[in-house]
Design an enzyme around this catalytic site. Structure first.
Site, PDB file in Angstrom:
ATOM      1  N   GLU A 129       9.601 -14.248 -19.142  1.00 40.34           N
ATOM      2  CA  GLU A 129       9.223 -12.849 -18.897  1.00 40.34           C
ATOM      3  C   GLU A 129       8.136 -12.387 -19.862  1.00 40.34           C
ATOM      4  O   GLU A 129       7.206 -11.664 -19.463  1.00 40.34           O
ATOM      5  CB  GLU A 129      10.457 -11.955 -19.017  1.00 40.34           C
ATOM      6  CG  GLU A 129      10.191 -10.471 -18.862  1.00 40.34           C
ATOM      7  CD  GLU A 129       9.641 -10.067 -17.502  1.00 40.34           C
ATOM      8  OE1 GLU A 129       9.171  -8.928 -17.372  1.00 40.34           O
ATOM      9  OE2 GLU A 129       9.670 -10.900 -16.558  1.00 40.34           O
ATOM     10  N   LYS A 187       2.874  -2.832  -6.837  1.00 43.32           N
ATOM     11  CA  LYS A 187       4.232  -2.672  -7.338  1.00 43.32           C
ATOM     12  C   LYS A 187       5.273  -3.369  -6.474  1.00 43.32           C
ATOM     13  O   LYS A 187       6.085  -4.127  -6.956  1.00 43.32           O
ATOM     14  CB  LYS A 187       4.561  -1.180  -7.443  1.00 43.32           C
ATOM     15  CG  LYS A 187       5.918  -0.894  -8.082  1.00 43.32           C
ATOM     16  CD  LYS A 187       5.932  -1.297  -9.536  1.00 43.32           C
ATOM     17  CE  LYS A 187       7.269  -1.096 -10.195  1.00 43.32           C
ATOM     18  NZ  LYS A 187       7.299  -1.662 -11.536  1.00 43.32           N
ATOM     19  N   ARG A 211       0.890   1.571  -5.960  1.00 45.28           N
ATOM     20  CA  ARG A 211       1.103   0.641  -4.853  1.00 45.28           C
ATOM     21  C   ARG A 211      -0.207   0.104  -4.284  1.00 45.28           C
ATOM     22  O   ARG A 211      -0.195  -0.861  -3.512  1.00 45.28           O
ATOM     23  CB  ARG A 211       1.900   1.322  -3.737  1.00 45.28           C
ATOM     24  CG  ARG A 211       3.308   1.677  -4.128  1.00 45.28           C
ATOM     25  CD  ARG A 211       4.007   2.416  -3.014  1.00 45.28           C
ATOM     26  NE  ARG A 211       4.228   1.563  -1.860  1.00 45.28           N
ATOM     27  CZ  ARG A 211       5.362   0.939  -1.583  1.00 45.28           C
ATOM     28  NH1 ARG A 211       6.383   1.047  -2.411  1.00 45.28           N
ATOM     29  NH2 ARG A 211       5.484   0.209  -0.505  1.00 45.28           N
ATOM     30  N   ASN A 270       1.044  -0.170   6.630  1.00 50.23           N
ATOM     31  CA  ASN A 270       1.386  -1.168   5.614  1.00 50.23           C
ATOM     32  C   ASN A 270       1.961  -2.388   6.316  1.00 50.23           C
ATOM     33  O   ASN A 270       2.645  -2.258   7.332  1.00 50.23           O
ATOM     34  CB  ASN A 270       2.436  -0.631   4.639  1.00 50.23           C
ATOM     35  CG  ASN A 270       1.876   0.412   3.706  1.00 50.23           C
ATOM     36  OD1 ASN A 270       0.682   0.646   3.654  1.00 50.23           O
ATOM     37  ND2 ASN A 270       2.763   1.054   2.966  1.00 50.23           N
ATOM     38  N   GLY A 271       1.747  -3.563   5.741  1.00 44.25           N
ATOM     39  CA  GLY A 271       2.273  -4.788   6.329  1.00 44.25           C
ATOM     40  C   GLY A 271       1.152  -5.674   6.828  1.00 44.25           C
ATOM     41  O   GLY A 271      -0.026  -5.479   6.496  1.00 44.25           O
ATOM     42  N   HIS A 317       7.375 -32.473 -24.154  1.00 42.09           N
ATOM     43  CA  HIS A 317       7.149 -33.247 -22.933  1.00 42.09           C
ATOM     44  C   HIS A 317       5.847 -32.861 -22.241  1.00 42.09           C
ATOM     45  O   HIS A 317       5.707 -33.031 -21.032  1.00 42.09           O
ATOM     46  CB  HIS A 317       8.323 -33.062 -21.968  1.00 42.09           C
ATOM     47  CG  HIS A 317       9.598 -33.658 -22.474  1.00 42.09           C
ATOM     48  ND1 HIS A 317       9.846 -35.011 -22.460  1.00 42.09           N
ATOM     49  CD2 HIS A 317      10.679 -33.077 -23.049  1.00 42.09           C
ATOM     50  CE1 HIS A 317      11.046 -35.242 -22.978  1.00 42.09           C
ATOM     51  NE2 HIS A 317      11.565 -34.092 -23.355  1.00 42.09           N
ATOM     52  N   GLU A 363       0.065 -10.644 -16.847  1.00 43.62           N
ATOM     53  CA  GLU A 363      -0.070  -9.581 -15.849  1.00 43.62           C
ATOM     54  C   GLU A 363      -1.039  -8.493 -16.280  1.00 43.62           C
ATOM     55  O   GLU A 363      -1.872  -8.042 -15.482  1.00 43.62           O
ATOM     56  CB  GLU A 363       1.298  -8.914 -15.595  1.00 43.62           C
ATOM     57  CG  GLU A 363       2.189  -9.621 -14.609  1.00 43.62           C
ATOM     58  CD  GLU A 363       3.478  -8.837 -14.389  1.00 43.62           C
ATOM     59  OE1 GLU A 363       3.887  -8.721 -13.221  1.00 43.62           O
ATOM     60  OE2 GLU A 363       4.071  -8.353 -15.369  1.00 43.62           O
ATOM     61  N   CYS A 404       0.834  -1.192   0.000  1.00 48.39           N
ATOM     62  CA  CYS A 404       0.000   0.000   0.000  1.00 48.39           C
ATOM     63  C   CYS A 404       0.870   1.242   0.000  1.00 48.39           C
ATOM     64  O   CYS A 404       2.079   1.180   0.175  1.00 48.39           O
ATOM     65  CB  CYS A 404      -0.913  -0.001   1.221  1.00 48.39           C
ATOM     66  SG  CYS A 404      -1.853  -1.521   1.435  1.00 48.39           S
ATOM     67  N   LYS A 438       4.502 -10.930 -18.640  1.00 46.06           N
ATOM     68  CA  LYS A 438       3.988  -9.612 -19.004  1.00 46.06           C
ATOM     69  C   LYS A 438       2.583  -9.717 -19.588  1.00 46.06           C
ATOM     70  O   LYS A 438       1.704  -8.917 -19.261  1.00 46.06           O
ATOM     71  CB  LYS A 438       4.920  -8.936 -20.027  1.00 46.06           C
ATOM     72  CG  LYS A 438       6.164  -8.356 -19.437  1.00 46.06           C
ATOM     73  CD  LYS A 438       5.849  -7.150 -18.578  1.00 46.06           C
ATOM     74  CE  LYS A 438       6.750  -7.027 -17.371  1.00 46.06           C
ATOM     75  NZ  LYS A 438       6.766  -8.079 -16.409  1.00 46.06           N
ATOM     76  N   TRP A 478      -4.009  -1.638  -0.895  1.00 48.02           N
ATOM     77  CA  TRP A 478      -4.065  -2.915  -1.613  1.00 48.02           C
ATOM     78  C   TRP A 478      -4.473  -3.955  -0.576  1.00 48.02           C
ATOM     79  O   TRP A 478      -3.729  -4.256   0.344  1.00 48.02           O
ATOM     80  CB  TRP A 478      -2.705  -3.239  -2.219  1.00 48.02           C
ATOM     81  CG  TRP A 478      -2.682  -4.437  -3.115  1.00 48.02           C
ATOM     82  CD1 TRP A 478      -2.954  -4.471  -4.440  1.00 48.02           C
ATOM     83  CD2 TRP A 478      -2.335  -5.779  -2.752  1.00 48.02           C
ATOM     84  NE1 TRP A 478      -2.805  -5.748  -4.932  1.00 48.02           N
ATOM     85  CE2 TRP A 478      -2.426  -6.569  -3.914  1.00 48.02           C
ATOM     86  CE3 TRP A 478      -1.964  -6.394  -1.557  1.00 48.02           C
ATOM     87  CZ2 TRP A 478      -2.161  -7.941  -3.919  1.00 48.02           C
ATOM     88  CZ3 TRP A 478      -1.700  -7.761  -1.558  1.00 48.02           C
ATOM     89  CH2 TRP A 478      -1.797  -8.515  -2.731  1.00 48.02           C
TER      90      TRP A 478
END
Length: 608
Positions: free
Chosen positions: A481, A603, A27, A101-102, A504, A488, A2, A485, A75
């Site tokens: 990656e 983020k 955030r 936060n946390g 496989h 996301e 957050c 992307k 968040w």
């Protein structure tokens, strides 16, 4: 995760706090709130559900006079996004306001005890518990009440609190969650990340774990477990323009186009006048480098993909065995690391909780730790034995772009440096690699100039719901990656695989509606990749290749080709990832997705 803001000064706090929150919106954006302490009226709070546009509308009609206050953009971790669960949280009497936060791990136990003592809770959050603890401990001194409350908390936190009866005081504390103090002329700024107030100050103090900060009109004091401390402010030279869109439609697109400059800046301070690598913060010498037994790379998310590339680099250039570890799993194993091991921790923010925990466990077992970090003064830089900085500047888009390419650039430098110290990289090879490294920014600009081809490709495949990305050698991390992307920011299913693993299992998924993106530059595994593409085409799947410009064979067998300039084999990842970033961006835009703030993501992951 957050965003926290706090202000004490001479300006109207409402505007300053909201400005800071706007820059921290990446955030958290489930809900938001601001609380201002007025010297003549009751404490005023505005809390809303939704993003900061909703908050801005609410503030237009809100009377919040005062020059001290706190703000938060959330968040969600505990409780759904509702007004009741939005920060700041108040105590029973509405005199104490807290942002946090946390995660408070023992909040259920604390909440039950406080409720039995008559405290009335309004939310489902763990954070509200802190406001009630402070209320319980308050005896006329807010800083002391917070200190006594901290003794009862288990878990991670960055806490900022104000009290109606102390209208000229803000107090704060942190443990395993970032918090910085910005200092100006007669004013102080608190934030969970530097970009919040870069337009108002360049001087920041980074709070350490278990430190308590008290701010008043005369200045500030910081108290650690052993008494007062006097940290030195750090001058942060980020340009505030880098945190604004600058004419681009989205932060993500702007940051994609900033990559050539960011890579150039990252490389610029790593070489001395003779062209040799010089990174004082690494604190490595030839004797120590030659004594290394192995390297362990620890990272999460996109940083893990940069670490996976580093595995190939360290093995090839430094001749060292390398293990790559997901940080969230690293510390829960029976770690076999010793003083002969080098642990390389990769984190854009330097505050990623899982990676930090891995760093601490590795150091506890005697290993040497080097951090690859973008934020000067962040927690990881203070706990590692050595640091190699990227110079991406602030990255606002949640999906990492320029921080990834700068991490790769830093890994090239670190791997070459180790190789030189260990006598594994010859002068001729070194000069060739350095020359190609220095040419990368220009070649990255060439790739960015080919955006129209990416747009056409995105329009063609935007309606597909499954994508497979494949690559070999250093193309494999880029396949990973590229898939990350796309999922996301477009919410499509995408997976990255080593190309040899397709037969496989994953090849069973292929048909005309499952595009395969193949990372196929001209390198030592090119012929193998051609075979994998032929196998894919035989199953009816369309193939999009990222290939070296002018390759007629690729153009003949693939449905679409995104070109990159030629470079040396190990440097191709910096070029081949750019078309994949642009492809993800374009597909997401065509699907109407918010590319800067993808759902459910934030983020900097500062909680487990």
């Amino acid at each position: 995760m957050c965003g926290i803001t706090g202000y004490l000064g001479n300006r109207q706090a409402k505007e300053v706090l909201f400005s800071g929150l706007r820059r921290l919106e990446y955030r958290g954006y489930d809900s938001a709130g601001i609380c201002v302490v007025s010297p003549t009226e009751e404490m005023g709070c505005v809390r809303v559900v939704g993003n900061l546009d909703v908050m801005e509308d609410a503030l237009e009609s809100a009377e919040l006079p005062g020059t001290i206050g706190i703000g938060h953009t959330r968040w969600a971790t505990h409780g759904a996004p509702t007004v009741e669960n939005a920060h700041p949280h108040l105590d029973c009497d509405g005199k104490i306001a807290v942002v946090h936060n946390g995660i408070i791990e023992n909040f259920v136990e604390l909440k039950h005890r406080l409720q039995s003592g008559g405290h009335r809770f309004r939310s489902q959050t763990d954070s509200e518990t802190i406001a009630h603890l402070i209320e319980e401990q308050y005896r006329g001194d807010l800083a002391e009440a917070l200190r006594r409350s901290l003794d009862q908390l288990e878990g991670a936190y960055a806490i900022v609190a104000v009290h109606r009866d102390e209208p000229d005081v803000i107090v704060a504390a942190r443990r395993d969650s970032p918090l910085v103090l910005g200092t100006g002329d007669g004013e102080h700024f608190l934030a969970s990340a530097i970009p919040a107030y870069l337009d108002m100050t360049k001087r920041f103090v980074f709070l350490e774990d278990n430190e308590l900060l008290a701010i008043n009109r005369d200045g500030y004091t910081i108290t650690g477990p052993d008494g007062p401390v006097s940290p030195r402010p750090v001058e942060v030279d980020w340009d505030i323009d880098a945190a604004e869109k600058g004419g681009y439609e989205d932060f993500m697109l702007k940051e994609i186009y900033e990559q050539p400059r960011a890579v150039e800046d990252t490389l610029a301070d790593k070489f001395d006048s003779s062209g040799e690598i010089e990174v004082e913060e690494l604190c490595l010498d030839p004797e120590g480098a030659r004594a290394l037994r192995r390297i362990v790379v620890v990272a999460c998310g996109t940083s893990f993909h940069a670490g996976l590339l580093a595995k190939y680099l360290f093995e090839r250039w430094a001749s060292l065995p390398v293990e790559i570890e997901i940080a969230s799993e690293f510390r829960y194993r029976n770690l076999v690391v010793t003083e002969d091991d080098l642990v390389v921790a990769v984190s854009q923010s330097g505050e990623t909780m899982d990676t930090l925990a891995g760093v601490r466990e590795a150091r506890r077992r005697g290993a040497r730790v080097i951090a690859v970090v973008n934020v000067v003064g962040s927690q990881m830089t203070r706990e590692a034995d050595g640091v190699i900085y990227t110079h991406a500047g602030p990255e606002v888009g949640v999906a990492a772009t320029k921080t990834f390419t700068t991490q790769m650039a830093a890994m090239y430098v670190l791997a070459m440096y180790l190789g030189r110290l260990r006598g594994e990289v010859t002068d001729e090879k070194y000069r060739m690699i350095v020359s190609e490294l220095q040419a990368l920014p220009r070649k990255m600009e060439e790739v960015l100039a080919e955006r129209d081809a990416v747009i056409a490709c995105a329009e063609k495949y935007q309606h597909c719901h499954d994508f497979l990305f494949m690559g070999r050698s250093v193309g494999y991390p880029i396949a990973m990656e590229g898939a990350l992307k796309l999922k996301e920011i477009s919410y499509l299913h995408a997976e990255g695989y080593p190309a040899g693993e397709m037969k496989h299992g994953p090849i069973a998924l292929l048909d005309k509606d499952v595009p395969v993106v193949a990372i196929t530059p001209r390198n030592s595994v090119y012929d193998k990749m051609i075979s994998n593409i032929q196998e894919t085409k035989a199953r009816g799947a369309p193939v999009v290749a990222v290939a070296t410009r002018g390759d007629p064979e690729i153009e003949e067998i693939c449905d679409d080709v995104l070109w990159v300039p030629e470079t040396t084999e190990m440097l191709y990842p910096v070029l081949t990832v750019i078309p994949l970033q642009l492809l993800a961006y374009q597909v997401a835009k065509l699907r109407g997705c918010n590319v800067d703030q993808p759902r459910n993501l934030a983020k900097t992951v500062t909680v487990e």
